[in-house]
Structures are given as C-alpha cells and as structure tokens.
Design an enzyme around this catalytic site. Structure first.
Site, PDB file in Angstrom:
ATOM      1  N   ASN A   8       0.877  -1.181   0.000  1.00 47.74           N
ATOM      2  CA  ASN A   8       0.000   0.000   0.000  1.00 47.74           C
ATOM      3  C   ASN A   8       0.909   1.223   0.000  1.00 47.74           C
ATOM      4  O   ASN A   8       1.496   1.556   1.028  1.00 47.74           O
ATOM      5  CB  ASN A   8      -0.885  -0.016   1.253  1.00 47.74           C
ATOM      6  CG  ASN A   8      -1.660   1.275   1.421  1.00 47.74           C
ATOM      7  OD1 ASN A   8      -1.784   2.063   0.486  1.00 47.74           O
ATOM      8  ND2 ASN A   8      -2.181   1.501   2.625  1.00 47.74           N
ATOM      9  N   TRP A   9       1.012   1.852  -1.162  1.00 47.91           N
ATOM     10  CA  TRP A   9       1.941   2.989  -1.278  1.00 47.91           C
ATOM     11  C   TRP A   9       1.365   4.267  -0.670  1.00 47.91           C
ATOM     12  O   TRP A   9       2.054   5.273  -0.581  1.00 47.91           O
ATOM     13  CB  TRP A   9       2.313   3.206  -2.756  1.00 47.91           C
ATOM     14  CG  TRP A   9       3.463   2.347  -3.204  1.00 47.91           C
ATOM     15  CD1 TRP A   9       3.830   1.134  -2.682  1.00 47.91           C
ATOM     16  CD2 TRP A   9       4.389   2.625  -4.260  1.00 47.91           C
ATOM     17  NE1 TRP A   9       4.929   0.643  -3.345  1.00 47.91           N
ATOM     18  CE2 TRP A   9       5.292   1.532  -4.316  1.00 47.91           C
ATOM     19  CE3 TRP A   9       4.546   3.668  -5.167  1.00 47.91           C
ATOM     20  CZ2 TRP A   9       6.343   1.474  -5.254  1.00 47.91           C
ATOM     21  CZ3 TRP A   9       5.585   3.606  -6.094  1.00 47.91           C
ATOM     22  CH2 TRP A   9       6.475   2.526  -6.125  1.00 47.91           C
ATOM     23  N   LYS A  10       0.082   4.243  -0.290  1.00 50.42           N
ATOM     24  CA  LYS A  10      -0.560   5.449   0.266  1.00 50.42           C
ATOM     25  C   LYS A  10      -0.311   6.649  -0.678  1.00 50.42           C
ATOM     26  O   LYS A  10      -0.307   6.451  -1.885  1.00 50.42           O
ATOM     27  CB  LYS A  10      -0.048   5.724   1.683  1.00 50.42           C
ATOM     28  CG  LYS A  10      -0.056   4.464   2.557  1.00 50.42           C
ATOM     29  CD  LYS A  10       0.140   4.766   4.004  1.00 50.42           C
ATOM     30  CE  LYS A  10       0.310   3.473   4.779  1.00 50.42           C
ATOM     31  NZ  LYS A  10       0.133   3.627   6.200  1.00 50.42           N
ATOM     32  N   HIS A  53      -9.474   1.246   4.637  1.00 49.10           N
ATOM     33  CA  HIS A  53      -8.222   1.435   5.383  1.00 49.10           C
ATOM     34  C   HIS A  53      -8.486   2.387   6.559  1.00 49.10           C
ATOM     35  O   HIS A  53      -9.263   3.343   6.437  1.00 49.10           O
ATOM     36  CB  HIS A  53      -7.144   2.016   4.467  1.00 49.10           C
ATOM     37  CG  HIS A  53      -5.788   1.974   5.082  1.00 49.10           C
ATOM     38  ND1 HIS A  53      -5.385   2.898   6.022  1.00 49.10           N
ATOM     39  CD2 HIS A  53      -4.757   1.119   4.932  1.00 49.10           C
ATOM     40  CE1 HIS A  53      -4.145   2.601   6.412  1.00 49.10           C
ATOM     41  NE2 HIS A  53      -3.744   1.527   5.763  1.00 49.10           N
ATOM     42  N   GLY A  97       2.768  -1.223   4.235  1.00 42.19           N
ATOM     43  CA  GLY A  97       2.854   0.188   3.881  1.00 42.19           C
ATOM     44  C   GLY A  97       4.283   0.589   3.574  1.00 42.19           C
ATOM     45  O   GLY A  97       4.786   0.366   2.476  1.00 42.19           O
ATOM     46  N   GLY A  98       4.950   1.157   4.560  1.00 40.07           N
ATOM     47  CA  GLY A  98       6.286   1.717   4.355  1.00 40.07           C
ATOM     48  C   GLY A  98       7.270   0.764   3.687  1.00 40.07           C
ATOM     49  O   GLY A  98       8.054   1.184   2.817  1.00 40.07           O
TER      50      GLY A  98
HETATM   51  C1  PEP Z   1      -0.838   0.156   6.075  1.00 43.69           C
HETATM   52  O1  PEP Z   1      -0.989   1.360   6.037  1.00 43.69           O
HETATM   53  O2  PEP Z   1      -1.686  -0.586   5.560  1.00 43.69           O
HETATM   54  C2  PEP Z   1       0.354  -0.361   6.718  1.00 43.69           C
HETATM   55  C3  PEP Z   1       0.364  -1.620   7.072  1.00 43.69           C
HETATM   56  O3  PEP Z   1       1.383   0.522   6.900  1.00 43.69           O
HETATM   57  P1  PEP Z   1       2.829   0.199   7.558  1.00 43.69           P
HETATM   58  O4  PEP Z   1       3.299  -1.113   6.981  1.00 43.69           O
HETATM   59  O5  PEP Z   1       3.689   1.338   7.116  1.00 43.69           O
HETATM   60  O6  PEP Z   1       2.633   0.122   9.014  1.00 43.69           O
END
Ligand code: PEP
Length: 247
Positions: free
Chosen positions: A8-10, A91, A227-228
């Site tokens: 998930n690149w947001k 989300h 995410g990150g």
């Molecule tokens: C997300 O936003 O779905 C997520 C899991 O982010 P992160 O891996 O950065 O915690």
C-alpha cells in the site's frame, strides 16, 4: 492457502518511481508460490499497468457509486479501465480522515466486485480500544458490518491492521496476532461456512523484512498488507521471500 503480500503505497509515488514498481514486479516473479500486488496512488495505476503488464496493480479506495456528483472520487469502472485488478477498501486512515463507516466500506467492496476487482477489506482496533480490552469486540463488529453477504474467498481478503501498529514500528505479540486472526477466522466460518475457511486474512501494521517470518508463521495469517516497507524492492522482497518460506 497461497499467501498474498500486498503493498500500500498510500500518497507516495510519482512517475519517477515506476522503476521501483518494475523492480518489485520483476523480483516477485521469482516467488510463484506467493501472490503479490501493489496498491498505488490513482495517478500511477495506468502508467504502472502499462509498465508491468500482467502484474497485479491495485487502488487504495473505490467509490460505491457507479458515476455521478462525487467530486474527487473514482468508481470501480474507472479503476478497472486504468488497469487495476484489485483495491483496498476501509483502510483505517480513510475511516479516520474521511469518516468512512462500515456501511460505506461494505458498499465500496460490492461496487469494486461489480467491476471484477478483487478487494482487501481492512479492520483494526485503536490503541485505546486495545487498552480497554475491547480489541476483539471492535474488530469483529467492524468485520460483520464491513463484509457484504456476497463476500467469497475468490475475490475478497480481510486485512487485520491494528491502528496503533500502522507506521509506528510497533507490532502486536504473535500471541495477540494468533488470537485475533483465530477470532476472525471463526467469524468468517460461522458466516460463510467452508468458504470462510478459504478467505485470506492478512496482517498489516509495521510488517518488514525483520519481523515478517514470525508474523507469517502465525496460524491464520495468510499474508500481509505492507505500507512503508512496500516502497522499494529492497524492503518488499524480503517479506515476499518470508511468505514463500512460510508456505
Ligand atoms: C498500512 O498502512 O496498511 C500499513 C500496514 O502501513 P505500515 O506497513 O507502514 O505500518
């Protein structure tokens, strides 16, 4: 069950980052026992789909309406036409910032399905809810109200994402993950019968190359929403490799 590792690149990524998309898609093909996907900002869906044809490119939201007066929103048909094959809905960042309700999330999942998109439905408790001992109650209530009756394992996955673990570097204990995923599994089976046993339940929240192996070894953890650590092949591929090893 084949694991799914979805990025998930947001609100990250511009045209110059298509090289990272190509690097991830190319390297992920070395792990055919793992399904992988990248959910990108809407502006990158079409160029990414053109750059890596056949790779699963996803969106991060899908409006519940087919068309109309919804300024700034995108329908399932638009996402599909751009080249998406899946989308995230519900989300926690959208639930919090855009005020999305469980009913909205359910309608969005159905709208995406109507366009043949696969769907990842997110649920998860806040830190205050966990501290109050309400995590399971909150998550199961979200799950019940966010999943449509039409949910089926061939198009819908659940992502359990504790809000307090997203982007913080903190993760629940493997015991807590096992308990929550077990409770979600039981609820899915109670509602959808045998197909509830086949629905993927992803874990999301600060998963990375260091903790992926232990999280993905937990019963009923059928993949990850990342995410990150999905923004580069260097960070994403160790998670895919851990999923392949856990299969
Ligand atoms: C997300 O936003 O779905 C997520 C899991 O982010 P992160 O891996 O950065 O915690």
């Amino acid at each position: 069950m084949q694991k799914l590792i979805a990025g998930n690149w947001k609100m990250n990524g511009r045209l110059g980052d298509l090289d990272a998309v190509a690097a991830i898609a190319g390297a992920a093909s070395a792990y055919p026992s793992v399904d992988t996907a990248l959910c990108l900002p809407a502006t990158l869906i079409a160029p990414a789909a053109a750059r890596v044809p056949g790779y699963a490119i996803g969106a991060q939201d899908c409006h519940m309406a087919v068309s109309g007066a919804h300024t700034g929103c995108l329908s399932g048909a638009m996402l599909k036409e751009a080249g998406a094959s899946l989308t995230i809905v519900g989300h926690s960042e959208r639930r919090a910032a855009q005020g999305e309700s469980d009913a909205d999330v359910r309608a969005k999942a159905l709208a995406a399905r109507a366009e043949d998109l696969s769907v990842i439905v997110c649920v998860g408790e806040t830190e205050a809810e966990r501290d109050a001992g309400e995590a399971e109650m909150v998550v199961l209530a979200q799950l019940a109200a966010s999943l449509p009756d039409e949910a089926a394992s061939d198009w819908l996955s659940v992502a359990y994402e504790p809000v307090w673990a997203i982007g913080t570097g903190r993760i629940p204990s493997t015991e807590d993950v096992a308990a929550m995923h077990g409770a979600i599994r039981a609820a899915l089976q109670a509602r959808f019968g045998d197909d509830g046993a086949a629905m993927r339940i992803l874990y999301g929240g600060s998963m990375n190359g260091d903790n992926a192996a232990s999280l993905l070894a937990v019963p009923n953890v059928d993949g990850g929403l990342i995410g990150g650590a999905s923004l580069s092949a260097e960070k994403f591929l160790p998670i895919v490799a851990a999923a392949a090893a856990a299969n």
